[in-house]
Scaffold this active site. Sequence first.
Site, PDB file in Angstrom:
ATOM      1  N   LYS A   3       1.192  -0.960  -0.391  1.00 17.16           N
ATOM      2  CA  LYS A   3      -0.282   0.231  -0.115  1.00 17.16           C
ATOM      3  C   LYS A   3       0.782   0.979   0.071  1.00 17.16           C
ATOM      4  O   LYS A   3       1.481   1.228   0.961  1.00 17.16           O
ATOM      5  CB  LYS A   3      -0.749   0.388   1.012  1.00 17.16           C
ATOM      6  CG  LYS A   3      -2.333   0.574   1.181  1.00 17.16           C
ATOM      7  CD  LYS A   3      -3.293   0.137   2.070  1.00 17.16           C
ATOM      8  CE  LYS A   3      -4.387   1.141   2.158  1.00 17.16           C
ATOM      9  NZ  LYS A   3      -5.141   0.992   3.533  1.00 17.16           N
TER      10      LYS A   3
HETATM   11  O1  G3P Z   1      -8.351   2.198   4.446  1.00 13.98           O
HETATM   12  C1  G3P Z   1      -8.616   2.785   5.067  1.00 13.98           C
HETATM   13  C2  G3P Z   1      -9.625   3.366   6.118  1.00 13.98           C
HETATM   14  O2  G3P Z   1      -9.126   2.522   6.640  1.00 13.98           O
HETATM   15  C3  G3P Z   1     -10.152   4.614   5.726  1.00 13.98           C
HETATM   16  O3  G3P Z   1     -11.053   4.641   7.202  1.00 13.98           O
HETATM   17  O4  G3P Z   1     -12.767   4.695   8.930  1.00 13.98           O
HETATM   18  O5  G3P Z   1     -10.072   5.568   9.321  1.00 13.98           O
HETATM   19  O6  G3P Z   1     -11.366   7.078   7.575  1.00 13.98           O
HETATM   20  P1  G3P Z   1     -11.429   5.509   8.101  1.00 13.98           P
END
Ligand code: G3P
Length: 218
Positions: A87
């Site tokens: 990633k």
């Molecule tokens: O894969 C990216 C994701 O984990 C971001 O999620 O909920 O931290 O915006 P969030």
Amino acid sequence: MKFFIDTANLDEIREAAELGILDGVTTNPSLMAKEGISGKANIEKHYKTICEIVPGDVSAEVISTDFKGMVEEGKYLSGLAENIIVKVPMIKDGVKALSHFTEIGIETNCTLVFSSAQAILAAKAGATYVSPFLGRIDDTNWDGMELIKQMAEIYAVQGYETEILAASIRSPMHIVQAAQNGADVVTCPLKAILGMLYHPLTDIGLAKFLADYKKVNG
Ligand code: G3P
């Protein structure tokens, strides 16, 4: 549409895997930190364990932000297990690194994508996956789903092979709309996956079936 779980929590990964619908896992440095995973040896062990639980693609994120560092780290991470996807953040050196990984056959997930312009760069660099962050766009009063729709249209028109991996999913409705708007993959917290199960009429209907059975069978 593929289903990934967005967590580094082993219990949650096992629970989702047991449903038989899990195609992969995405992690990021915040999710690893949330589980208290630190130090090279522990991080390595944790990724290997995740890759044993889930045979599908497992995204492991680089910490470096310069080309050389990202390439070194990406090669190391990709060597940990066959199903590791490296990633890489959507920054200038990240695009260079994505292009390099494409050339040497390392699969990638371009993360922190918030616009179609960024998504075009990721596809041109040959990323395996591109991760638009739906929920974080919604948090800023823009419509994250519009981005998925536009990306899907552009990728179809241009014939790009990069898969759209809808990330930062917050709810079952995000998953439904991502599917409707052309996402190839959704990566979701366990709560959103389990939330898809729920409908009050299912619960009411099941209670009635069981009550009717009991009436005649005791
Ligand atoms: O894969 C990216 C994701 O984990 C971001 O999620 O909920 O931290 O915006 P969030």
